[in-house]
Write a protein that holds these residues in place. Structure first.
Motif, PDB file in Angstrom:
ATOM      1  N   SER A  57     -29.618  74.644 112.062  1.00 35.20           N
ATOM      2  CA  SER A  57     -28.850  74.413 110.833  1.00 35.20           C
ATOM      3  C   SER A  57     -27.385  74.140 111.145  1.00 35.20           C
ATOM      4  CB  SER A  57     -28.987  75.616 109.901  1.00 35.20           C
ATOM      5  OG  SER A  57     -28.280  75.382 108.713  1.00 35.20           O
ATOM      6  N   THR A  58     -26.817  74.940 112.039  1.00 35.72           N
ATOM      7  CA  THR A  58     -25.420  74.752 112.428  1.00 35.72           C
ATOM      8  C   THR A  58     -25.237  73.426 113.166  1.00 35.72           C
ATOM      9  OG1 THR A  58     -25.119  77.137 112.593  1.00 35.72           O
ATOM     10  CG2 THR A  58     -23.506  75.766 113.741  1.00 35.72           C
ATOM     11  N   LEU A  59     -26.156  73.125 114.074  1.00 34.29           N
ATOM     12  CA  LEU A  59     -26.071  71.862 114.808  1.00 34.29           C
ATOM     13  C   LEU A  59     -26.250  70.657 113.887  1.00 34.29           C
ATOM     14  CD1 LEU A  59     -27.947  72.615 118.142  1.00 34.29           C
ATOM     15  CD2 LEU A  59     -25.515  72.141 117.823  1.00 34.29           C
ATOM     16  N   ALA A  60     -27.107  70.771 112.874  1.00 34.59           N
ATOM     17  CA  ALA A  60     -27.296  69.673 111.924  1.00 34.59           C
ATOM     18  C   ALA A  60     -25.992  69.393 111.179  1.00 34.59           C
ATOM     19  CB  ALA A  60     -28.414  69.998 110.940  1.00 34.59           C
ATOM     20  N   ASP A  61     -25.283  70.446 110.790  1.00 36.98           N
ATOM     21  CA  ASP A  61     -23.989  70.268 110.128  1.00 36.98           C
ATOM     22  C   ASP A  61     -22.995  69.575 111.068  1.00 36.98           C
ATOM     23  OD1 ASP A  61     -24.952  71.516 107.857  1.00 36.98           O
ATOM     24  OD2 ASP A  61     -24.086  73.467 108.366  1.00 36.98           O
ATOM     25  N   PHE A  62     -23.019  69.974 112.326  1.00 33.90           N
ATOM     26  CA  PHE A  62     -22.132  69.398 113.332  1.00 33.90           C
ATOM     27  C   PHE A  62     -22.441  67.909 113.544  1.00 33.90           C
ATOM     28  CE2 PHE A  62     -21.201  68.509 117.850  1.00 33.90           C
ATOM     29  CZ  PHE A  62     -19.839  68.799 117.873  1.00 33.90           C
ATOM     30  N   VAL A  63     -23.721  67.584 113.705  1.00 34.73           N
ATOM     31  CA  VAL A  63     -24.140  66.199 113.902  1.00 34.73           C
ATOM     32  C   VAL A  63     -23.774  65.366 112.674  1.00 34.73           C
ATOM     33  CG1 VAL A  63     -26.151  64.683 114.171  1.00 34.73           C
ATOM     34  CG2 VAL A  63     -25.973  66.770 115.538  1.00 34.73           C
ATOM     35  N   LEU A  64     -24.024  65.919 111.509  1.00 33.37           N
ATOM     36  CA  LEU A  64     -23.706  65.217 110.267  1.00 33.37           C
ATOM     37  C   LEU A  64     -22.222  64.893 110.172  1.00 33.37           C
ATOM     38  CD1 LEU A  64     -24.426  64.195 107.452  1.00 33.37           C
ATOM     39  CD2 LEU A  64     -24.295  66.540 106.658  1.00 33.37           C
ATOM     40  N   GLY A  65     -21.379  65.870 110.455  1.00 34.97           N
ATOM     41  CA  GLY A  65     -19.935  65.628 110.435  1.00 34.97           C
ATOM     42  C   GLY A  65     -19.529  64.576 111.447  1.00 34.97           C
ATOM     43  N   GLY A  66     -20.153  64.611 112.611  1.00 33.25           N
ATOM     44  CA  GLY A  66     -19.850  63.610 113.636  1.00 33.25           C
ATOM     45  C   GLY A  66     -20.260  62.214 113.221  1.00 33.25           C
ATOM     46  N   ILE A  67     -21.425  62.087 112.616  1.00 28.44           N
ATOM     47  CA  ILE A  67     -21.883  60.770 112.154  1.00 28.44           C
ATOM     48  C   ILE A  67     -20.921  60.224 111.108  1.00 28.44           C
ATOM     49  CG2 ILE A  67     -23.682  59.574 110.847  1.00 28.44           C
ATOM     50  CD1 ILE A  67     -25.704  61.458 112.281  1.00 28.44           C
ATOM     51  N   ILE A  68     -20.534  61.077 110.188  1.00 29.62           N
ATOM     52  CA  ILE A  68     -19.611  60.638 109.135  1.00 29.62           C
ATOM     53  C   ILE A  68     -18.310  60.143 109.750  1.00 29.62           C
ATOM     54  CG2 ILE A  68     -18.159  61.470 107.241  1.00 29.62           C
ATOM     55  CD1 ILE A  68     -20.599  63.200 106.391  1.00 29.62           C
ATOM     56  N   GLU A  69     -17.785  60.852 110.721  1.00 32.64           N
ATOM     57  CA  GLU A  69     -16.532  60.436 111.355  1.00 32.64           C
ATOM     58  C   GLU A  69     -16.701  59.157 112.171  1.00 32.64           C
ATOM     59  OE1 GLU A  69     -13.216  61.667 111.090  1.00 32.64           O
ATOM     60  OE2 GLU A  69     -14.338  62.346 109.346  1.00 32.64           O
ATOM     61  N   VAL A  70     -17.796  59.064 112.903  1.00 34.60           N
ATOM     62  CA  VAL A  70     -18.030  57.886 113.736  1.00 34.60           C
ATOM     63  C   VAL A  70     -18.168  56.638 112.861  1.00 34.60           C
ATOM     64  CG1 VAL A  70     -19.785  56.792 115.207  1.00 34.60           C
ATOM     65  CG2 VAL A  70     -18.968  59.080 115.744  1.00 34.60           C
ATOM     66  N   VAL A  71     -18.791  56.780 111.702  1.00 32.17           N
ATOM     67  CA  VAL A  71     -18.962  55.646 110.784  1.00 32.17           C
ATOM     68  C   VAL A  71     -17.669  55.364 110.025  1.00 32.17           C
ATOM     69  CG1 VAL A  71     -20.176  54.911 108.694  1.00 32.17           C
ATOM     70  CG2 VAL A  71     -21.453  55.933 110.573  1.00 32.17           C
ATOM     71  N   ARG A  72     -16.952  56.410 109.642  1.00 31.85           N
ATOM     72  CA  ARG A  72     -15.758  56.265 108.802  1.00 31.85           C
ATOM     73  C   ARG A  72     -14.574  55.666 109.547  1.00 31.85           C
ATOM     74  NH1 ARG A  72     -11.166  59.034 107.958  1.00 31.85           N
ATOM     75  NH2 ARG A  72     -11.726  60.654 109.429  1.00 31.85           N
ATOM     76  N   LEU A  73     -14.328  56.084 110.748  1.00 33.93           N
ATOM     77  CA  LEU A  73     -13.112  55.675 111.460  1.00 33.93           C
ATOM     78  C   LEU A  73     -12.979  54.168 111.643  1.00 33.93           C
ATOM     79  CD1 LEU A  73     -12.706  58.568 114.016  1.00 33.93           C
ATOM     80  CD2 LEU A  73     -11.351  58.128 111.967  1.00 33.93           C
ATOM     81  N   PRO A  74     -14.008  53.453 112.095  1.00 37.19           N
ATOM     82  CA  PRO A  74     -13.840  51.996 112.211  1.00 37.19           C
ATOM     83  C   PRO A  74     -13.614  51.333 110.852  1.00 37.19           C
ATOM     84  CG  PRO A  74     -15.760  52.701 113.450  1.00 37.19           C
ATOM     85  CD  PRO A  74     -15.280  53.885 112.661  1.00 37.19           C
ATOM     86  N   ALA A  75     -14.204  51.884 109.810  1.00 33.42           N
ATOM     87  CA  ALA A  75     -14.031  51.307 108.474  1.00 33.42           C
ATOM     88  C   ALA A  75     -12.590  51.449 108.003  1.00 33.42           C
ATOM     89  CB  ALA A  75     -14.974  51.986 107.484  1.00 33.42           C
ATOM     90  N   GLU A  76     -11.903  52.465 108.487  1.00 32.79           N
ATOM     91  CA  GLU A  76     -10.522  52.689 108.077  1.00 32.79           C
ATOM     92  C   GLU A  76      -9.517  51.939 108.937  1.00 32.79           C
ATOM     93  OE1 GLU A  76      -9.864  56.865 108.034  1.00 32.79           O
ATOM     94  OE2 GLU A  76     -10.957  57.150 106.190  1.00 32.79           O
ATOM     95  N   GLY A  77      -9.956  51.507 110.112  1.00 32.37           N
ATOM     96  CA  GLY A  77      -9.038  50.841 111.019  1.00 32.37           C
ATOM     97  C   GLY A  77      -8.716  49.420 110.586  1.00 32.37           C
ATOM     98  N   PRO A  78      -7.491  49.002 110.791  1.00 32.74           N
ATOM     99  CA  PRO A  78      -7.090  47.662 110.375  1.00 32.74           C
ATOM    100  C   PRO A  78      -7.449  46.579 111.382  1.00 32.74           C
ATOM    101  CG  PRO A  78      -5.208  48.833 111.262  1.00 32.74           C
ATOM    102  CD  PRO A  78      -6.378  49.790 111.281  1.00 32.74           C
ATOM    103  N   ASP A  79      -7.791  46.963 112.596  1.00 35.77           N
ATOM    104  CA  ASP A  79      -7.981  45.982 113.659  1.00 35.77           C
ATOM    105  C   ASP A  79      -9.258  45.171 113.486  1.00 35.77           C
ATOM    106  OD1 ASP A  79      -5.618  46.962 114.690  1.00 35.77           O
ATOM    107  OD2 ASP A  79      -6.630  48.357 116.021  1.00 35.77           O
ATOM    108  N   THR A  80     -10.327  45.635 114.064  1.00 35.47           N
ATOM    109  CA  THR A  80     -11.574  44.890 114.011  1.00 35.47           C
ATOM    110  C   THR A  80     -12.572  45.628 113.130  1.00 35.47           C
ATOM    111  OG1 THR A  80     -12.389  46.019 115.967  1.00 35.47           O
ATOM    112  CG2 THR A  80     -11.267  43.924 116.311  1.00 35.47           C
ATOM    113  N   PRO A  81     -13.262  44.902 112.264  1.00 38.57           N
ATOM    114  CA  PRO A  81     -14.240  45.568 111.415  1.00 38.57           C
ATOM    115  C   PRO A  81     -15.436  46.040 112.241  1.00 38.57           C
ATOM    116  CG  PRO A  81     -14.283  43.204 111.062  1.00 38.57           C
ATOM    117  CD  PRO A  81     -13.154  43.491 112.005  1.00 38.57           C
ATOM    118  N   ALA A  82     -16.019  47.116 111.803  1.00 38.72           N
ATOM    119  CA  ALA A  82     -17.197  47.636 112.488  1.00 38.72           C
ATOM    120  C   ALA A  82     -18.376  46.718 112.217  1.00 38.72           C
ATOM    121  CB  ALA A  82     -17.500  49.034 111.982  1.00 38.72           C
ATOM    122  N   THR A  83     -19.189  46.518 113.230  1.00 40.59           N
ATOM    123  CA  THR A  83     -20.416  45.746 113.056  1.00 40.59           C
ATOM    124  C   THR A  83     -21.584  46.717 113.043  1.00 40.59           C
ATOM    125  OG1 THR A  83     -20.785  45.489 115.427  1.00 40.59           O
ATOM    126  CG2 THR A  83     -19.442  43.786 114.322  1.00 40.59           C
TER     127      THR A  83
END
Length: 192
Positions: free
Chosen positions: A143-169
Motif C-alpha cells: 500500500s505504501t509503495l503503491a502510493d510512492f509509485v503513484l506519486g512518482g508517475i504523476i511527477e514524471v508525467v507532469r514535469l515535461p508537460a509544464e516545461g517550456p522547452d520540448t513537449p513530451a511525446t
C-alpha cells in the motif's frame, strides 16, 4: 452543507435521463475543448454554455461552477481511458495515461494551477492507484509503495508537460515511466 451550497449543488449529476446525460456530455466536451485552448482562469461559464449551445440555467443543473465542469470533463476522459482498470494489465493502464498526457499537454499546462486541478489530480489518482497497487503487491508494504509509485508517475508525467522547452511525446513519457516501474519488477510480472 449550507443552504447556499445545497442550492448550488447540481440537480442532475446522477440522472439516468438520456437527455440529461447527453446535455451533461455536451457541457463536459465544451469544457474539455476550452481547457485545451486556454488557461482555466480565462474560461467562464458563459464560454462553456456558448460552446455547448445550452443556457446558464441548464449548466447549473449539472455543475456547481466552472471548475466543477472542467474537473468533471477531465475526470470523465480519464475514466474512458480505462473503464475496467482493475482487471487489466496495470502497465497498459499507465501507458494509456501517458499517451493521454502527451496528446493533451496543453490541457495540463492550462489546468495547473487552478481550483479544478486538485479535483482532476484526485480523479487521476483514483484511476491509477489500483494499477500501482497491482504492480507492487508482491513487495513488502504494497500500500505504501503503491502510493510512492503513484506519486512518482504523476511527477514524471507532469514535469515535461509544464516545461517550456520540448513537449513530451508518448514514447518519452512511456520510457520515463517504464524506467521507474522496472525498479519494482513490474515489467517482468505477468498479470491476469
Amino acid at each position: 452543507m449550507s443552504t447556499n451550497e445545497a442550492l448550488r449543488a447540481p440537480a442532475r449529476t446522477g440522472s439516468a435521463d438520456p437527455r440529461a446525460a447527453r446535455v451533461r456530455d455536451q457541457l463536459r466536451r465544451a469544457a474539455f475543448d476550452l481547457i485545451e485552448e486556454r488557461r482555466v482562469e480565462r474560461i467562464s461559464v458563459s464560454d462553456i454554455t456558448q460552446r455547448a449551445g445550452v443556457s446558464r440555467q441548464v449548466f447549473y443543473q449539472h455543475f456547481r461552477d466552472r471548475d466543477d465542469a472542467v474537473a468533471q470533463a477531465v475526470a470523465a476522459s480519464f475514466r474512458e481511458l480505462a473503464p475496467d482498470a482493475e482487471a487489466e494489465d496495470p502497465r497498459a493502464v499507465i501507458h494509456r495515461l501517458c499517451d493521454f498526457a502527451a496528446r493533451h499537454a496543453d490541457l495540463y499546462r492550462n489546468l495547473y494551477p487552478s481550483a479544478a486541478s486538485q479535483q482532476t489530480a484526485n480523479a487521476y489518482r483514483d484511476l491509477l492507484h489500483p494499477a500501482c497497487l497491482r504492480l507492487v503487491e508482491h513487495l513488502p508494504e504494497p500500500s505504501t509503495l503503491a502510493d510512492f509509485v503513484l506519486g512518482g508517475i504523476i511527477e514524471v508525467v507532469r514535469l515535461p508537460a509544464e516545461g517550456p522547452d520540448t513537449p513530451a511525446t508518448t514514447e518519452s513519457l512511456r520510457r520515463r515511466v517504464d524506467a521507474c516501474l522496472d525498479v519494482f519488477g513490474g515489467s517482468r510480472r505477468t498479470f491476469t
